[in-house]
Write an enzyme that holds these catalytic residues in place. Structure first.
Site, PDB file in Angstrom:
ATOM      1  N   SER A 207     -44.558 130.032  53.475  1.00 10.67           N
ATOM      2  CA  SER A 207     -44.013 131.384  53.497  1.00 10.67           C
ATOM      3  C   SER A 207     -42.819 131.490  52.544  1.00 10.67           C
ATOM      4  O   SER A 207     -42.961 131.233  51.348  1.00 10.67           O
ATOM      5  CB  SER A 207     -43.649 131.761  54.938  1.00 10.67           C
ATOM      6  OG  SER A 207     -43.398 133.140  55.056  1.00 10.67           O
ATOM      7  N   ASP A 345     -53.604 138.385  56.547  1.00 15.91           N
ATOM      8  CA  ASP A 345     -52.179 138.186  56.820  1.00 15.91           C
ATOM      9  C   ASP A 345     -51.512 139.554  56.918  1.00 15.91           C
ATOM     10  O   ASP A 345     -51.449 140.287  55.933  1.00 15.91           O
ATOM     11  CB  ASP A 345     -51.553 137.371  55.690  1.00 15.91           C
ATOM     12  CG  ASP A 345     -50.101 136.995  55.953  1.00 15.91           C
ATOM     13  OD1 ASP A 345     -49.439 137.680  56.767  1.00 15.91           O
ATOM     14  OD2 ASP A 345     -49.619 136.025  55.345  1.00 15.91           O
ATOM     15  N   HIS A 376     -50.697 134.958  59.340  1.00 20.82           N
ATOM     16  CA  HIS A 376     -49.542 134.402  58.637  1.00 20.82           C
ATOM     17  C   HIS A 376     -49.190 133.056  59.250  1.00 20.82           C
ATOM     18  O   HIS A 376     -48.659 132.980  60.357  1.00 20.82           O
ATOM     19  CB  HIS A 376     -48.348 135.355  58.721  1.00 20.82           C
ATOM     20  CG  HIS A 376     -47.223 134.961  57.813  1.00 20.82           C
ATOM     21  ND1 HIS A 376     -47.241 135.210  56.461  1.00 20.82           N
ATOM     22  CD2 HIS A 376     -46.054 134.307  58.059  1.00 20.82           C
ATOM     23  CE1 HIS A 376     -46.137 134.739  55.910  1.00 20.82           C
ATOM     24  NE2 HIS A 376     -45.405 134.178  56.855  1.00 20.82           N
TER      25      HIS A 376
END
EC number: 3.1.1.23
Length: 425
Positions: A207, A345, A376
């Protein structure tokens, strides 16, 4: 008489209403859980080259179906929620040592070091340098699960603890982690290079950490020395482009934005004395920080504009997002690079995925992997209801790293053979 004749029809009417209600509920469940979505191998974007052909042959997960848990695994929201709330199931507790580095501005950076638990498949000394997601650290369950799996595959792991993220480590300067600051990650990498001069590096970012590691590698060619490859998972590539999409209610992004902003506020306010106290010698840019605006912030953009950009003296949010996003550095990365996102996501809008797609069409060292499901940082696997401790993502990153290590070993052996043949001639 007519009334008596009509009464038997009433239960049939109620049965029809019940049936319609059940059908409506089932329809909502099927839509919300995305049950009609097929399972399929991930979409792959790459240039045809010797490297890509070797990866397709050496990484079965790239060409096999990713099969999430049957009942809820095709919902990106549930995958994301489970990652956010639980991290992982039955997460192991790898044993490591915490290291402390004093930065030039007085900040104290920390990272955790985990030694390998087995010999690597190519017999070399390989270290994974890992950068977690926003406000994350080595104690998060998804990091622990990944580290344990990497250790068992022969990797030493160094995991950055984002500055200010660990609740039991006080800040020692008026600065904390930001969207694209690479200072602490760079300090960790330099420590590994000095301490283990024989080691080679596999760079991994999750991320926000994906943005940091890609930006770090692209900042200077020297940062790619001794790096075998890089893997980025679930990043958004451009905060400037993501800014507008993060304020939209589509896929509930505005709600996720609120939740992440609330978490960031708690972290910042837990360090308010170190950051904003009267006794603190803070940079001029922080002097005009209005904490009342921080208290009322409902989005990451408001927090970034009021606080985060000022740690590095940016004059505007636009300048901060432009300079700190990895998008402008990706074309400077020359080592093998795998970029992974999930199509469902809810945090990363599909328009942002044109960035890795375009890059993979131009650069032979880049492969973009896009499974249909995973949310995610979820990527849970399992048969029906209960997920497995190890995720598809964990296995893919290690499988790719193993393949690159073998690719480099093969190249080295070919070079040695060619040199010997040249000497014989």
């Amino acid at each position: 008489m007519n009334a008596m004749l009509e009464t038997p029809e009433l239960p049939a009417v109620f049965d029809g209403v019940k049936l319609a209600a059940v059908a409506a509920v089932l329809y909502v469940i099927v839509r919300c859980l995305n049950l009609k979505s097929p399972t399929a191998p991930p979409d792959l974007y790459f240039q045809d080259s010797g490297l890509s052909r070797f990866l397709l042959k050496s990484c079965p997960l790239l060409t096999k179906e990713y099969i999430p848990p049957l009942i809820w695994g095709k919902s990106g929201h549930i995958q994301t929620a489970l990652y956010g709330k639980m991290g992982r199931v039955r997460s192991p507790h790898p044993y490591g040592h915490r290291k402390f580095i004093t930065m030039s501005d007085g900040a104290t950076s920390t990272f955790d070091l985990f030694e390998p638990l087995a010999e690597h498949c190519v017999g070399d000394d390989i270290t994974m340098v890992i950068c977690p997601g926003i406000a994350n650290h080595s104690e998060k369950q998804y990091i622990r699960t990944f580290v344990d799996y990497a250790q068992k595959n022969g990797y030493r792991c160094a995991v950055l603890n984002h500055l200010g993220a660990l609740p039991n480590i006080e800040l020692t300067s008026p600065r904390m982690f930001t969207y694209g600051c690479t200072w602490e990650f760079g300090a960790m990498v330099n420590y590994i290079k000095r301490t283990y001069p024989q080691t080679q590096l596999v760079v991994v970012g999750f991320s926000l950490g994906g943005n940091i590691v890609c930006k770090y590698l692209g900042e200077t060619q020297a940062n790619q020395e001794k790096v075998l490859c890089c893997v980025s998972v679930c990043q958004g590539y451009s905060a400037l482009r993501a800014q507008e999409t993060f304020m939209q209610w589509d896929q509930c992004r505005r709600f996720y934005n609120f939740l992440m902003a609330d978490n960031m506020k708690k972290i910042i306010l837990s360090h308010r004395q170190a950051l904003f106290g009267d006794h603190v010698k803070k940079p001029q840019s922080l002097e005009d920080t209005d904490l009342s605006r921080l208290y009322t912030a409902t989005s990451l953009m408001q927090i970034d504009d009021n606080v985060m950009r000022k740690f590095h003296g940016y004059n505007s949010l636009k300048e901060y997002y432009e300079e700190e996003s990895c998008m402008r550095y990706l074309h400077r990365i020359y080592v093998p690079l795998m970029l992974v996102n999930a199509a469902d996501d809810p945090l990363v809008h599909e328009s942002l995925l044109t960035i890795p797609k375009s890059l993979s069409e131009k650069r032979e060292n880049v492969m973009f992997v896009l499974p249909l499901h995973g949310g995610h940082l979820g990527f849970f696997e399992g048969s029906v209801l209960f997920p497995e401790p190890l995720t598809w993502m964990d296995k893919l990153v290690v499988e790719y790293a193993n393949a690159i290590c073998q690719w480099e070993r093969n190249k080295s052996q070919c070079s040695d053979t060619e040199q010997m043949e040249a000497e014989l001639e």
